[in-house]
Design an enzyme around this catalytic site. Structure first.
Site, PDB file in Angstrom:
ATOM      1  N   ALA A 283       0.861  -1.185   0.000  1.00  0.00           N
ATOM      2  CA  ALA A 283       0.000   0.000   0.000  1.00  0.00           C
ATOM      3  C   ALA A 283       0.898   1.236   0.000  1.00  0.00           C
ATOM      4  O   ALA A 283       1.890   1.278   0.733  1.00  0.00           O
ATOM      5  CB  ALA A 283      -0.878   0.005   1.242  1.00  0.00           C
ATOM      6  N   LYS A 284       0.545   2.213  -0.811  1.00  0.00           N
ATOM      7  CA  LYS A 284       1.335   3.452  -0.823  1.00  0.00           C
ATOM      8  C   LYS A 284       0.704   4.391   0.206  1.00  0.00           C
ATOM      9  O   LYS A 284      -0.097   5.265  -0.126  1.00  0.00           O
ATOM     10  CB  LYS A 284       1.342   4.057  -2.235  1.00  0.00           C
ATOM     11  CG  LYS A 284       2.423   5.105  -2.433  1.00  0.00           C
ATOM     12  CD  LYS A 284       2.549   5.459  -3.892  1.00  0.00           C
ATOM     13  CE  LYS A 284       3.399   6.697  -4.127  1.00  0.00           C
ATOM     14  NZ  LYS A 284       4.816   6.546  -3.793  1.00  0.00           N
TER      15      LYS A 284
END
Ligand SMILES: Cc1ncc(COP(=O)(O)O)c(C=O)c1O
Length: 368
Positions: free
Chosen positions: A174-175
């Site tokens: 996940a960014k």
């Protein structure tokens, strides 16, 4: 102590900034894009974001792999249980609309979704659920992330004393804004020790990635990059470079890499939206190969820049031409008997994904 002022000066040159920011379906003035200091995100890091480049081409500004970036954005939000109303098409339209209105021919785009503050019913605890979601997209003209010279000369980097995130603590997939506290530790340590960037190892000691880039190694004519299981962000530039290697018939594999392999590689390079394809010329003061950009890196880099500048055809549907989206949507609006709205141009038809595009985007995010 390092000369902090010199470091700050180097990185504080003011870029050209789009005068408007997209916010929850509208374009607002840059000055109005503000949050309350007690917003959940400021205290607990509850944001997810993207970094997307829009390139100058003969056909006007073109956004690189827009749908894949927006799919990763939505995936990041899903991992963090963020309930929100925003759809892939709408977010893609927001980006092309923002670029068109900004007048910028090239820029970096920053979509961000975060947990905000409901001032009428404030909630201050760690539990994020009571807090409303907000979504913004800003844009500015960002030059070469690791410096103009770096693209040709390469950068001097170190192996960081900080490990990358472990997959069951903070998902690197996940960014998320919070991941970048780890990135900041890696980056600051590198800068204060006189390096341009740091390479983090994963918790088992295998090579993971830079603070904001994926890494590739070239050895005996083969290109190798760490797999997702080495706690990397599934980079969209990384995926593009894998496709470019295939197009150039260069063997490419995803494989775990020992730290020592960095010192004996023929070539090394970083990939990322900001860093693009940047050669690495030394690691921990040990020269990589001949100590300058190698021939594989140069070939890959050249094709990457030819594709992003629209001069060569990409292996996939990688460029969204902003001006053509606009005229296509205006044409669609005309056909329907209404003009395109200046406030929120309708670009749905123009940014419609080809069949299978969402699946491709998921492939980018999940492959090992
Ligand atoms: C930690 C990290 N790894 C890798 C990348 C490269 O990803 P992409 O090519 O999608 O920009 C980035 C940049 O976004 C990053 O921040």
């Amino acid at each position: 102590m390092v000369n902090d002022d010199a470091v700050k000066k180097e990185f504080s040159k003011k870029p050209a900034i789009a005068p408007e920011v997209w916010h929850d379906g509208e374009f607002i003035r840059w000055d109005d894009a503000r949050v309350h200091v007690m917003s959940h995100v400021l205290h607990y890091g509850s944001s997810v974001f993207e970094g997307i480049r829009c390139y100058r081409t003969r056909r006007g500004p073109a956004v690189f792999r827009l749908r894949e970036h927006m799919q990763r954005f939505l995936n990041s939000a899903k991992i963090y249980r963020m309930s929100h109303p925003w759809q892939l098409d709408e977010l893609c339209d927001a980006v092309t609309g923002l670029v068109a209105r900004s007048g910028l021919q090239q820029c970096y785009l920053r979509p961000i979704m975060f947990r905000s503050l409901d001032e009428a019913n404030p909630a201050f605890g760690v539990n994020p659920f009571p807090n409303p979601m907000a979504c913004y997209i800003g844009a500015w003209d960002w030059g070469k992330y690791l410096g103009e010279e770096a693209i040709e000369q390469g950068v001097d980097v170190c192996v960081s004393s900080w490990n990358r995130l472990t997959p069951n603590s903070m998902p690197a997939m996940a960014k998320a804004g919070a991941n970048y506290m780890n990135s900041q530790l890696i980056k600051m340590e590198a800068l204060v020790n006189g390096f341009a960037e740091g390479i983090a190892l994963d918790d088992r000691g295998y090579v993971s990635e830079g603070s904001g880039e994926n890494i590739f190694l070239v050895h005996e004519g083969k290109v190798v990059t760490p797999p997702l299981s080495s706690a990397i962000l599934p980079g969209i530039t990384r995926d593009s470079v894998i496709e470019i290697c295939r197009a150039l018939e260069i063997p490419v594999v995803e494989s775990g890499l020992q730290r020592a392999s960095l010192y004996v590689a023929d070539e090394l390079f970083f990939t990322g939206t900001a860093a693009e394809v940047t050669p690495i010329r030394s690691v921990d003061r040990i020269p990589v190969g001949e100590g300058r950009r190698g021939p594989f890196t140069e070939r890959i880099q050249r094709l990457f820049f030819d594709i992003t500048s629209g001069e060569r055809e990409a292996p996939g549907d990688w460029l969204t031409f902003v001006n053509e989206q606009k005229s296509a949507s205006a044409a669609a609006a005309d056909r329907n008997g209404h003009g395109a709205s200046a406030e929120a141009p309708a670009r749905k038809a123009a940014t419609q994904a080809p069949e299978g595009a969402a699946r491709d985007a998921i492939h980018v995010t999940l492959t090992e």
